[in-house]
Design a protein around this motif. Structure first.
Motif, PDB file in Angstrom:
ATOM      1  N   LYS A  10      -3.337   0.393  -2.372  1.00  0.00           N
ATOM      2  CA  LYS A  10      -2.987   0.823  -3.530  1.00  0.00           C
ATOM      3  C   LYS A  10      -2.493   2.246  -3.548  1.00  0.00           C
ATOM      4  O   LYS A  10      -1.444   2.806  -4.341  1.00  0.00           O
ATOM      5  CB  LYS A  10      -4.037   0.864  -4.702  1.00  0.00           C
ATOM      6  CG  LYS A  10      -4.409  -0.603  -4.938  1.00  0.00           C
ATOM      7  CD  LYS A  10      -5.514  -0.641  -5.977  1.00  0.00           C
ATOM      8  CE  LYS A  10      -6.160  -1.878  -6.696  1.00  0.00           C
ATOM      9  NZ  LYS A  10      -6.690  -2.116  -7.397  1.00  0.00           N
ATOM     10  N   VAL A  11      -2.814   3.104  -2.475  1.00  0.00           N
ATOM     11  CA  VAL A  11      -2.487   4.431  -2.441  1.00  0.00           C
ATOM     12  C   VAL A  11      -1.479   5.023  -1.343  1.00  0.00           C
ATOM     13  O   VAL A  11      -0.508   5.502  -1.521  1.00  0.00           O
ATOM     14  CB  VAL A  11      -3.881   5.488  -2.474  1.00  0.00           C
ATOM     15  CG1 VAL A  11      -3.348   7.144  -2.008  1.00  0.00           C
ATOM     16  CG2 VAL A  11      -4.685   5.027  -3.490  1.00  0.00           C
ATOM     17  N   ILE A  12      -1.883   4.196  -0.353  1.00  0.00           N
ATOM     18  CA  ILE A  12      -0.972   4.865   0.967  1.00  0.00           C
ATOM     19  C   ILE A  12       0.386   3.845   0.836  1.00  0.00           C
ATOM     20  O   ILE A  12       1.259   4.493   1.016  1.00  0.00           O
ATOM     21  CB  ILE A  12      -1.820   4.500   2.113  1.00  0.00           C
ATOM     22  CG1 ILE A  12      -2.929   5.466   2.180  1.00  0.00           C
ATOM     23  CG2 ILE A  12      -0.909   4.831   3.532  1.00  0.00           C
ATOM     24  CD1 ILE A  12      -2.797   7.050   2.020  1.00  0.00           C
ATOM     25  N   THR A  13       0.203   2.830   0.820  1.00  0.00           N
ATOM     26  CA  THR A  13       1.513   1.798   0.699  1.00  0.00           C
ATOM     27  C   THR A  13       2.728   2.285   0.131  1.00  0.00           C
ATOM     28  O   THR A  13       3.925   2.506   0.510  1.00  0.00           O
ATOM     29  CB  THR A  13       1.281   0.275   0.550  1.00  0.00           C
ATOM     30  OG1 THR A  13       0.183  -0.057   1.516  1.00  0.00           O
ATOM     31  CG2 THR A  13       2.483  -0.727   0.697  1.00  0.00           C
ATOM     32  N   PRO A  14       2.482   2.615  -1.187  1.00  0.00           N
ATOM     33  CA  PRO A  14       3.707   3.174  -2.233  1.00  0.00           C
ATOM     34  C   PRO A  14       4.199   4.423  -1.660  1.00  0.00           C
ATOM     35  O   PRO A  14       5.237   4.688  -1.934  1.00  0.00           O
ATOM     36  CB  PRO A  14       2.994   3.384  -3.394  1.00  0.00           C
ATOM     37  CG  PRO A  14       1.758   2.631  -3.557  1.00  0.00           C
ATOM     38  CD  PRO A  14       1.238   2.434  -2.159  1.00  0.00           C
ATOM     39  N   LEU A  15       3.691   5.124  -0.706  1.00  0.00           N
ATOM     40  CA  LEU A  15       4.118   6.387  -0.288  1.00  0.00           C
ATOM     41  C   LEU A  15       4.838   6.284   1.032  1.00  0.00           C
ATOM     42  O   LEU A  15       5.392   7.353   1.717  1.00  0.00           O
ATOM     43  CB  LEU A  15       2.914   7.422  -0.303  1.00  0.00           C
ATOM     44  CG  LEU A  15       2.177   7.835  -1.252  1.00  0.00           C
ATOM     45  CD1 LEU A  15       0.900   8.662  -0.894  1.00  0.00           C
ATOM     46  CD2 LEU A  15       3.126   8.406  -2.457  1.00  0.00           C
ATOM     47  N   LEU A  16       4.839   5.141   1.796  1.00  0.00           N
ATOM     48  CA  LEU A  16       5.362   4.946   3.139  1.00  0.00           C
ATOM     49  C   LEU A  16       6.735   4.533   3.081  1.00  0.00           C
ATOM     50  O   LEU A  16       7.373   4.046   1.889  1.00  0.00           O
ATOM     51  CB  LEU A  16       4.677   3.812   3.783  1.00  0.00           C
ATOM     52  CG  LEU A  16       3.136   4.041   3.971  1.00  0.00           C
ATOM     53  CD1 LEU A  16       2.660   2.764   4.665  1.00  0.00           C
ATOM     54  CD2 LEU A  16       2.816   5.259   4.822  1.00  0.00           C
ATOM     55  N   LYS A  17       7.552   4.940   3.928  1.00  0.00           N
ATOM     56  CA  LYS A  17       9.003   4.518   4.045  1.00  0.00           C
ATOM     57  C   LYS A  17       9.240   3.272   4.528  1.00  0.00           C
ATOM     58  O   LYS A  17      10.588   2.654   3.845  1.00  0.00           O
ATOM     59  CB  LYS A  17       9.696   5.711   5.141  1.00  0.00           C
ATOM     60  CG  LYS A  17       9.500   7.249   4.823  1.00  0.00           C
ATOM     61  CD  LYS A  17      10.092   8.225   5.611  1.00  0.00           C
ATOM     62  CE  LYS A  17       9.998   9.548   5.330  1.00  0.00           C
ATOM     63  NZ  LYS A  17      10.514  10.439   6.436  1.00  0.00           N
ATOM     64  N   GLY A  18       8.527   2.779   5.123  1.00  0.00           N
ATOM     65  CA  GLY A  18       8.615   1.301   5.826  1.00  0.00           C
ATOM     66  C   GLY A  18       7.738   0.438   5.375  1.00  0.00           C
ATOM     67  O   GLY A  18       6.611   0.933   4.548  1.00  0.00           O
ATOM     68  N   LYS A  19       7.765  -0.857   5.882  1.00  0.00           N
ATOM     69  CA  LYS A  19       6.675  -1.738   5.658  1.00  0.00           C
ATOM     70  C   LYS A  19       5.539  -1.604   6.325  1.00  0.00           C
ATOM     71  O   LYS A  19       5.535  -0.768   7.313  1.00  0.00           O
ATOM     72  CB  LYS A  19       7.320  -3.211   5.770  1.00  0.00           C
ATOM     73  CG  LYS A  19       8.514  -3.627   5.298  1.00  0.00           C
ATOM     74  CD  LYS A  19       8.898  -5.152   5.820  1.00  0.00           C
ATOM     75  CE  LYS A  19      10.169  -5.593   4.930  1.00  0.00           C
ATOM     76  NZ  LYS A  19      10.624  -6.678   5.331  1.00  0.00           N
ATOM     77  N   SER A  20       4.319  -2.127   5.726  1.00  0.00           N
ATOM     78  CA  SER A  20       3.130  -1.807   6.547  1.00  0.00           C
ATOM     79  C   SER A  20       2.137  -3.085   6.213  1.00  0.00           C
ATOM     80  O   SER A  20       2.257  -3.744   5.381  1.00  0.00           O
ATOM     81  CB  SER A  20       2.460  -0.579   5.949  1.00  0.00           C
ATOM     82  OG  SER A  20       1.993  -0.824   4.434  1.00  0.00           O
TER      83      SER A  20
END
Length: 246
Positions: free
Chosen positions: A69-79
């Protein structure tokens, strides 16, 4: 696990006061060691039936939900995050994302009284190898997860794919247990030894029997055959174990 944080996590899920009171008794249960009872302010009772469930709830809140919920939306690519009990693997499409999360991850765990394993926690490059490189000229990183070693290899058609094989330390441990059992069970009747060895073989195959792991499975089976030679008549153990082959 910090008990205060754990109770807060449980409060989000459990509204039944009877259940929360029972869990509180479990957390306050002492540990008897050498005739002395000690009470811990953190963690869950060692060997308690509720401990795996509480640990899973705690870790679901600390790394899983935070990452999704917190980190994934801030990333540039897929995770992606994969966790089983206290073992987890985080995958990133972008190297910069991986380095940023790797720096902040210890702070997240420390906030809730947890620590990352200093030897097992590392940042590796597990990207797909270039198509123009051979298997012997391009060094690839590997990692262990749940008893398997994950690595890149080529298929029969020459395409790169991720394969799994039994981790070396897990295989050594399994072979040592078989050797110890064979030495300690020489007094058992042949029928009993055959049944136990076949059960061990089937259990090993059911967990480690995945595509690409044939050599490790073969080594495990041959080790059973070699060690059982001193206990059982070779034709009987051969017939029994080969019949257990998947």
């Amino acid at each position: 696990m910090d008990h205060q944080h754990l109770r807060a996590f449980l409060g989000q899920r459990v509204q039944d006061g009877v259940i929360t009171k029972l869990i509180g008794k479990w957390l306050k249960a002492g540990v008897l060691e050498g005739g002395t009872i000690s009470y811990n302010e953190a963690g869950s009772p060692q060997g308690g039936v509720i401990s795996p469930l509480l640990s899973n709830i705690y870790l679901h809140e600390v790394p899983d939900k935070w990452f999704t919920k917190v980190i994934t939306p801030l990333l540039k690519g897929k995770s992606v995050i994969v966790r089983f009990a206290d073992d987890s693997v985080l995958g990133f499409e972008n190297r910069e994302d991986a380095e940023r999360v790797f720096k902040v991850l210890p702070k997240r765990f420390a906030r809730f009284g947890l620590q990352l394993h200093p030897d097992k926690t590392r940042l590796i490059n597990f990207s797909k190898p270039p198509e123009d490189k051979g298997t012997s000229t391009w060094k690839r990183d590997t990692f262990n997860f749940l008893g398997f070693t994950f690595y890149w290899s080529r298929t029969r058609k020459g395409k790169w794919t991720v394969l799994r094989k039994t981790a070396k330390d897990r295989l050594r441990r399994s072979l040592r247990r078989i050797n110890d059992w064979c030495k300690a069970s020489r007094h058992q009747r042949m029928a009993i030894q055959c049944d136990v060895l076949n059960a061990k073989l089937r259990g090993h195959y059911q967990y480690f029997g995945v595509t690409g792991n044939f050599r490790s499975l073969q080594l495990y089976r041959f080790n059973i055959l070699f060690n059982s030679t001193f206990i059982l008549e070779r034709p009987k153990i051969y017939h029994s174990i080969y019949a257990a082959n998947p």
